[in-house]
Design an enzyme around this catalytic site. Structure first.
Site, mmCIF file in Angstrom:
data_model
loop_
_atom_site.group_PDB
_atom_site.id
_atom_site.type_symbol
_atom_site.label_atom_id
_atom_site.label_comp_id
_atom_site.label_asym_id
_atom_site.label_seq_id
_atom_site.Cartn_x
_atom_site.Cartn_y
_atom_site.Cartn_z
ATOM 1 N N GLY A 159 1.122 -1.450 -0.357
ATOM 2 C CA GLY A 159 0.226 0.148 0.363
ATOM 3 C C GLY A 159 1.017 1.092 -0.126
ATOM 4 N NE ARG A 160 -2.817 4.784 2.066
ATOM 5 C CZ ARG A 160 -4.060 5.051 2.414
ATOM 6 N NH1 ARG A 160 -4.607 5.816 1.532
ATOM 7 N NH2 ARG A 160 -4.174 3.519 2.730
ATOM 8 C CB ILE A 161 3.106 2.445 4.912
ATOM 9 C CG1 ILE A 161 2.249 3.593 5.170
ATOM 10 C CG2 ILE A 161 4.585 2.185 5.288
ATOM 11 C CD1 ILE A 161 1.287 3.216 6.353
ATOM 12 N NE ARG A 182 -5.579 -7.217 0.554
ATOM 13 C CZ ARG A 182 -6.689 -6.388 1.361
ATOM 14 N NH1 ARG A 182 -6.955 -6.815 1.772
ATOM 15 N NH2 ARG A 182 -5.830 -5.803 1.210
ATOM 16 C CB ILE A 241 6.601 -1.180 11.112
ATOM 17 C CG1 ILE A 241 6.635 -1.151 9.145
ATOM 18 C CG2 ILE A 241 7.991 -0.718 11.265
ATOM 19 C CD1 ILE A 241 6.876 0.878 8.739
ATOM 20 C CB ALA A 242 2.196 -4.875 9.533
ATOM 21 N NE ARG A 243 -2.848 -2.386 14.151
ATOM 22 C CZ ARG A 243 -2.390 -1.155 13.955
ATOM 23 N NH1 ARG A 243 -1.137 -1.176 13.676
ATOM 24 N NH2 ARG A 243 -3.225 0.409 13.671
ATOM 25 C CD GLU A 272 0.654 -3.380 19.308
ATOM 26 O OE1 GLU A 272 1.644 -3.806 18.691
ATOM 27 O OE2 GLU A 272 0.720 -2.059 19.686
ATOM 28 C CG HIS A 290 2.249 0.288 17.623
ATOM 29 N ND1 HIS A 290 0.923 -0.259 17.429
ATOM 30 C CD2 HIS A 290 1.849 1.537 16.464
ATOM 31 C CE1 HIS A 290 -0.023 -0.440 17.168
ATOM 32 N NE2 HIS A 290 0.747 0.947 15.834
ATOM 33 C CB ILE A 291 7.373 4.592 18.130
ATOM 34 C CG1 ILE A 291 8.659 3.486 17.597
ATOM 35 C CG2 ILE A 291 7.524 4.372 20.026
ATOM 36 C CD1 ILE A 291 9.857 4.243 18.788
HETATM 37 C C1 GLV Z 1 -0.171 3.026 13.481
HETATM 38 O O1 GLV Z 1 -0.111 1.816 13.941
HETATM 39 C C2 GLV Z 1 -1.868 3.126 12.735
HETATM 40 O O2 GLV Z 1 -2.307 1.881 12.531
HETATM 41 O O3 GLV Z 1 -1.309 4.558 12.668
#
Ligand code: GLV
Length: 329
Positions: A159-161, A182, A241-243, A272, A290-291
């Site tokens: 996606g964008r990130i 996907r 860095i997703a979830r 978490e 989660h930063i």
């Molecule tokens: C951070 O985890 C967000 O989804 O913005």
């Protein structure tokens, strides 16, 4: 005190005073003290009589809460991820959900790259060694890590990130970028971030550094477990860095301990703020709380976007970044 013309809202986690100030122009605002996280029961109690709630990814808006809070009309998430929302239940209850996309894209990609670099180059592991007073002499292979420039960057979730991370890798570090998603990106977008589409198996087998940036869905649960890690290079690194929940943390800790992959960098964890104790026990993992989007300007922009969604919807019936726009019809 009740003000007849102003709807009441709850800000479910402490936010910046500037955000509260903006909300108070339009609403009677109940805030949450810094450091407080409401239990689900307390959240339901505080939402009584509230038309809107500003949530973070930590408050669950589900069918039970919606049934107990019939006056709720909108939940505005101060996060781009929204797996804390049961969107089907929200739509059925006529409650709008909004998230906070775009404003965090570049900042989050910066952090993805920072975590990749720290993981590959063993930044926190070597700092712990130095702080503990173990550094007695320079030696040729002291904390020798993995190369970053010129290697293969794999991205799962484009996606964008994901695209912003790809641009950094391709244009800044001369990396070959491969991705799996996907759906495949159009040619122009692929060319813009110099990324090639591959199967998930090819991604796992070829990446020197694999970064996870996919949204959490039930199908994404444990997308990276023991079987997937076994397909990676023993020299590879993995960054999430997703979830939390996308990686099987216990399987990853085992793989790190047995050096089946070289190292990992994790900003998110299943359950978490608890962190799997096996992860805490291995040296070759960089752990952050989660930063990824946490710069002050970006967090301010995310909070303001959530506030603006509440204002736009409750005062004008429209929203800036709706997740279930059918509710607005
Ligand atoms: C951070 O985890 C967000 O989804 O913005």
């Amino acid at each position: 005190m009740a003000e007849p013309n102003k709807p009441a809202i709850l800000v479910a986690r402490a936010v910046f005073p500037e955000v509260e100030e903006r909300l108070r122009v339009h609403f009677v605002v109940e805030t949450t003290p810094a450091g407080t996280v409401w239990s689900q029961e307390e959240l339901v109690q505080r939402l009584q009589g509230k038309a809107g709630v500003l949530t973070t990814g930590g408050e669950r808006i589900d069918a039970a809460l919606l049934a107990a809070c019939p006056q709720l009309r909108i939940a505005a998430n101060l996060a781009v991820g929204h797996n804390n929302f049961d969107l089907a239940a929200m739509t059925a209850a006529g409650v709008l959900g909004t998230n906070a996309p775009d404003v965090l894209t570049e900042t989050t990609a910066d952090f993805g790259f920072a975590l990749l670099m720290a993981t590959a180059r063993r930044v926190t592991e070597s700092e712990r060694y130095l702080r503990a007073g173990h550094w007695k002499q320079w030696s040729l292979d002291l904390f020798a890590g993995a190369e970053v420039h010129g290697t293969t960057l794999g991205i799962l979730g484009m996606g964008r990130i994901g695209q912003a991370i790809a641009r950094r890798g391709a244009h800044g570090f001369g990396m070959r970028v491969i991705y799996h998603n996907r759906s495949r990106l159009d040619e122009a977008t692929e060319a813009g971030c110099r990324a090639s589409y591959v199967s998930k198996a090819e991604l796992l087998a070829q990446a020197d550094h694999l970064v996870l940036v996919l949204p959490y869905t039930p199908e994404a649960h444990h997308s990276i477990g023991a079987a997937e890690i076994a397909q990676m290079k023993p020299t590879a690194t993995l960054v999430n860095i997703a979830r939390g929940g996308i990686v099987d943390d216990a399987a990853l800790a085992r793989a790190l301990r047995e050096r089946r992959i070289a190292a990992a960098g994790l900003d998110v964890f299943e359950g978490e703020p608890k962190v799997h104790p096996d992860l805490l026990a291995v040296p070759n993992v960089v752990l952050t709380p989660h930063i990824a989007s946490a710069t002050l300007p970006t967090r301010m922009a995310m909070a303001m976007l959530a506030a603006d969604n509440l204002i736009a919807y409750l005062t004008q019936g429209r929203a800036l970044t709706p997740l279930n726009p059918e509710v607005m019809a």
